[in-house]
Design an enzyme around this catalytic site. Structure first.
Site, mmCIF file in Angstrom:
data_model
loop_
_atom_site.group_PDB
_atom_site.id
_atom_site.type_symbol
_atom_site.label_atom_id
_atom_site.label_comp_id
_atom_site.label_asym_id
_atom_site.label_seq_id
_atom_site.Cartn_x
_atom_site.Cartn_y
_atom_site.Cartn_z
ATOM 1 N N ASP A 1 -6.902 -18.187 7.830
ATOM 2 C CA ASP A 1 -7.219 -18.556 8.949
ATOM 3 C C ASP A 1 -9.031 -18.634 9.530
ATOM 4 O OD1 ASP A 1 -7.731 -19.029 12.501
ATOM 5 O OD2 ASP A 1 -5.427 -18.030 12.494
ATOM 6 N N SER B 1 -8.532 -22.435 13.852
ATOM 7 C CA SER B 1 -6.981 -21.974 13.668
ATOM 8 C C SER B 1 -6.868 -23.694 14.915
ATOM 9 C CB SER B 1 -6.940 -20.972 14.846
ATOM 10 O OG SER B 1 -5.934 -20.762 14.535
#
Length: 422
Positions: A169, A50
């Site tokens: 993600d 991320s």
């Protein structure tokens, strides 16, 4: 990790997902760059999930702390200006990150990143974790980073694609890549079994295993998880960056990788005195081996350092510059209490127009990818329908077989032997 600092390239750094708290990694990186540059120059790979992946690529290409601070706090400042925050239709972090990467990354970033950068991704819809380390072009690096920072339904409804496959993600499947590897220095803004993380201020001894990493169950950690998605203020985000610098410095001092006890001088103004000869001998042996664990190093927070420029002038200058707000009369009026009240009262009139404008803009940007995405959505719906049909059929067949063999049905009477009757 006692031997991992001896041979160059034998250790790596891993940055966890952090959302809006990603500026914590910038503080850690700046501390290592100033106090222990060998840890960065000699690292074999930089892994990230991320926002940690964004910091890893910025570290590889050598972006300055000033640019990293202005980029990270720029998104927070944009959200702060929206009347509904992250729930406003203008909130589009994916577009902001894409423009930022296209403007900041050099043309040869894929050459610098190949075999040195590891980006954690989650494959849709299986949920399997994939760590990408090879990149054929600059666009592939950008697309991988966009997928790595795409939080489902928070950033949109259709996940972006990397090499023809949908990903999202990587923190939802592996928030801290290679956290169980002994020669990996792990970094996270959440307290847990991590090398560089905020100090433990809670008496809780309970931990939670989440997405391949262990984090402490505490009130502060819960607040940090909330802040990483629901944005904090500019000042709070800047303090997280400063805290990252302090936590990295504590890591270095506990392992004997700095020349002087800076943190102890900040707290007590006097250098620590050795307890006995045995501890001194152990400390020297640890330094010769490349690692020294000195638990006498104090835990220092941002409130203990009133003048942060003493530690890092470059980082503090970048943070103060990025925290400057628009000083025009209209901007000051919008930030005032009266301006906020008027903004919220006018929302029923302005929000429909804003929603229509931004949704139309997103639709226009989506038009080139619409055929492929619609075909993909059709396949997903077909697979979902077939799965539901298959499970429903199995349950109905099981129920029918259960009714057929149920012991509640009356048993057939045994045949009567007429020859035995009188």
């Amino acid at each position: 990790m006692s031997n991992c600092f001896q041979e160059e390239g034998s250790w790596s750094l891993s940055f966890s997902g952090a959302g809006f708290l990603g500026l914590y990694h910038v503080g850690v990186t700046q501390c290592l760059r100033e106090r222990a540059p060998r840890l960065l120059q000699g690292a074999g790979r930089f892994y990230g999930s991320s926002s940690g992946a964004l910091n890893a690529v910025c570290l590889l290409v050598g972006l300055s702390a000033d640019l990293c601070c202005s980029s990270g706090l720029g998104l927070v400042q944009k959200v702060e200006q929206l009347s509904l925050g992250i729930f406003h239709p203008a909130f589009n972090p994916t577009e902001y990150i894409k423009r930022l990467l296209q403007r900041s990354l050099p043309p040869d970033v894929h050459i610098l990143a190949s075999q040195r950068l590891g980006i954690s991704l989650t494959r849709w819809p299986e949920g399997d974790n994939v760590i990408v380390t090879e990149f054929a072009s600059r666009d592939e690096v950008i697309q991988a980073l966009i997928c790595a920072t795409y939080f489902p339904f928070y950033c949109g409804t259709i996940p972006p694609k990397f090499r023809g496959q949908h990903y999202f993600d990587g923190g939802l499947s592996n928030i801290l890549p290679f956290s169980d590897c002994p020669n990996t220095i792990t970094v996270s803004p959440f307290t847990g079994t991590v090398d560089i993380c905020p100090p433990n201020t809670s008496a809780s001894i309970h931990e939670m295993h989440f997405c391949n990493a262990n984090f402490q169950i505490s009130t502060m950690n819960l607040y940090r998880w909330f802040s990483c998605l629901i944005f904090p203020t500019l000042e709070m985000t800047a303090d997280k960056c400063r805290q990252g610098y302090l936590d990295a410095l504590r890591f270095l001092e506990r392992r004997g990788l700095t020349k002087e006890p800076v943190l102890w001088m900040l707290v007590s103004k006097e250098p620590p005195a050795p307890a006995d000869e045995t501890q001194d001998a152990g400390h020297d042996q640890g330094q010769k081996a490349g690692l020294s664990l000195n638990w006498a190093v104090p835990n220092v927070t941002v409130k203990d350092v009133p003048n942060f420029e003493v530690l890092s002038l470059e980082l503090e200058t970048g943070l103060k510059k990025a925290c400057l707000r628009d000083s025009s009369p209209w901007a000051r009026f919008c930030r005032s209490s009266l301006g906020r009240v008027l903004t919220y009262h006018l929302l029923p009139c302005t929000l429909p127009f804003q929603y229509t404008y931004f949704q139309t803009r997103r639709l226009a940007m989506w038009l080139p990818d619409m055929p492929d995405d619609l075909w993909w959505m059709q396949g997903m719906l077909r697979s979902l329908a077939l799965g539901v049909y298959s499970r429903t059929k199995d349950q109905l067949l099981g129920l029918v077989s259960l009714l057929v063999t149920s012991p509640l049905q009356p048993e057939a009477a045994p045949p009567v032997d007429l020859a035995t009757k009188p």
